[in-house]
Design a protein around this motif. Sequence first.
Motif, short mmCIF file in Angstrom:
data_model
loop_
_atom_site.label_atom_id
_atom_site.label_comp_id
_atom_site.label_asym_id
_atom_site.label_seq_id
_atom_site.Cartn_x
_atom_site.Cartn_y
_atom_site.Cartn_z
N ASN A 41 0.86 -1.23 0.05
CA ASN A 41 0.19 0.01 0.09
C ASN A 41 0.90 1.11 0.10
OD1 ASN A 41 -1.58 2.25 0.72
ND2 ASN A 41 -2.73 1.04 2.28
N PRO A 42 0.94 1.99 -0.90
CA PRO A 42 1.78 3.06 -1.08
C PRO A 42 1.44 4.15 -0.06
CG PRO A 42 0.34 3.39 -2.99
CD PRO A 42 -0.05 1.85 -2.29
N LEU A 45 3.40 3.60 3.09
CA LEU A 45 4.70 3.99 3.20
C LEU A 45 5.00 5.41 3.06
CD1 LEU A 45 5.94 1.06 0.73
CD2 LEU A 45 6.37 1.14 3.41
N GLY A 46 3.76 6.15 2.63
CA GLY A 46 4.06 7.82 2.61
C GLY A 46 4.57 7.98 1.32
N ILE A 47 4.22 7.20 0.37
CA ILE A 47 4.68 7.36 -1.11
C ILE A 47 3.47 7.80 -1.96
CG2 ILE A 47 5.63 6.19 -3.17
CD1 ILE A 47 7.00 4.11 -1.32
N VAL A 52 3.15 0.29 -5.59
CA VAL A 52 4.44 0.13 -4.96
C VAL A 52 4.71 -1.10 -4.96
CG1 VAL A 52 5.93 0.39 -2.94
CG2 VAL A 52 4.69 2.09 -3.42
N ARG A 53 5.87 -1.58 -5.66
CA ARG A 53 6.20 -3.08 -5.61
C ARG A 53 7.65 -3.12 -5.45
NH1 ARG A 53 3.85 -7.73 -7.01
NH2 ARG A 53 5.08 -9.35 -7.96
N LEU A 54 7.98 -4.16 -4.23
CA LEU A 54 9.36 -4.14 -3.73
C LEU A 54 9.74 -5.41 -3.46
CD1 LEU A 54 9.24 -4.72 -0.38
CD2 LEU A 54 8.66 -2.28 -0.50
N ARG A 55 10.96 -5.72 -3.43
CA ARG A 55 11.38 -7.12 -2.79
C ARG A 55 12.46 -6.70 -1.65
NH1 ARG A 55 14.28 -7.60 -8.59
NH2 ARG A 55 12.33 -8.69 -8.79
N GLY A 56 12.72 -7.57 -0.99
CA GLY A 56 13.86 -7.15 0.25
C GLY A 56 14.56 -8.36 0.87
N ALA A 57 15.47 -8.10 1.87
CA ALA A 57 15.91 -9.06 2.56
C ALA A 57 16.44 -8.48 4.05
CB ALA A 57 17.38 -9.53 1.99
N ILE A 58 16.47 -9.23 4.78
CA ILE A 58 17.07 -9.02 6.29
C ILE A 58 18.17 -9.50 6.46
CG2 ILE A 58 16.71 -8.86 8.81
CD1 ILE A 58 14.57 -7.27 7.76
N LEU A 59 19.14 -8.87 6.91
CA LEU A 59 20.59 -9.37 6.96
C LEU A 59 21.03 -9.37 8.44
CD1 LEU A 59 20.56 -8.76 3.81
CD2 LEU A 59 22.94 -8.54 3.93
N GLU A 60 21.94 -9.96 8.80
CA GLU A 60 22.44 -9.99 10.29
C GLU A 60 23.92 -10.08 10.30
OE1 GLU A 60 23.72 -11.44 14.05
OE2 GLU A 60 23.60 -12.56 12.32
N ALA A 61 24.41 -9.39 11.31
CA ALA A 61 25.59 -9.53 11.81
C ALA A 61 25.79 -9.02 13.32
CB ALA A 61 26.72 -8.51 10.90
N THR A 73 8.84 -0.85 -8.52
CA THR A 73 7.90 0.48 -8.94
C THR A 73 7.43 1.40 -7.55
OG1 THR A 73 5.99 -0.56 -9.02
CG2 THR A 73 7.08 -0.35 -10.92
N PRO A 74 7.48 2.48 -7.34
CA PRO A 74 8.43 3.39 -8.28
C PRO A 74 9.98 3.23 -8.00
CG PRO A 74 7.76 4.83 -6.64
CD PRO A 74 7.04 3.16 -6.44
N THR A 75 10.76 3.75 -8.74
CA THR A 75 12.34 3.56 -8.65
C THR A 75 12.74 5.05 -8.54
OG1 THR A 75 12.71 3.74 -10.99
CG2 THR A 75 12.41 1.47 -10.12
#
Length: 150
Positions: A41-42, A45-47, A52-61, A73-75
């Motif tokens: 939902n744009p 996110l305040g867009i 809005v379409r996105l992909r993501g990942a959570i990384l850890e260290a 979208t959008p870019t």
Amino acid sequence: MPRFELHHVGIVVPDLEKAIHFYENAFGMHVLSREADTDVNPHALGIAADDVRLRGAILEAGGAHLELHEYLTPTGQASRNVYELGIGHIAFAVEDIHTAFAYLQSLGVRFNTQPQLIIEGVLAGRWWVYGTDPWGNVFELGQSPRQPAA
């Protein structure tokens, strides 16, 4: 007051796979989870966009989490200066800043200066240096003063 814990810091990158590869190789992070291409939902996110379409990942260290998002979208292409409002940088603690600095330089990472030593004040004895990831996100390497053995 309710108890709050910092869960993660999120940054936007133009290519999720390249960013994962960079943060794994440069900082020894590993992927905890991945988010497939997702419609969001744009307004949440305040867009100001229809979709809005996105992909993501959570990384850890070291118990800290970094969330990477690639917006399909959008870019966006704009980068920002470290002094502008918002997140200025993410910081990584290192035991030996000179070794970490040399290692990252060998990977092609760019730094603003050589590591700097703080001489006075409450942070005296701390080493630090700012660099950027391949997409312009600013990070800091920091080495705290070594404490004498008890």
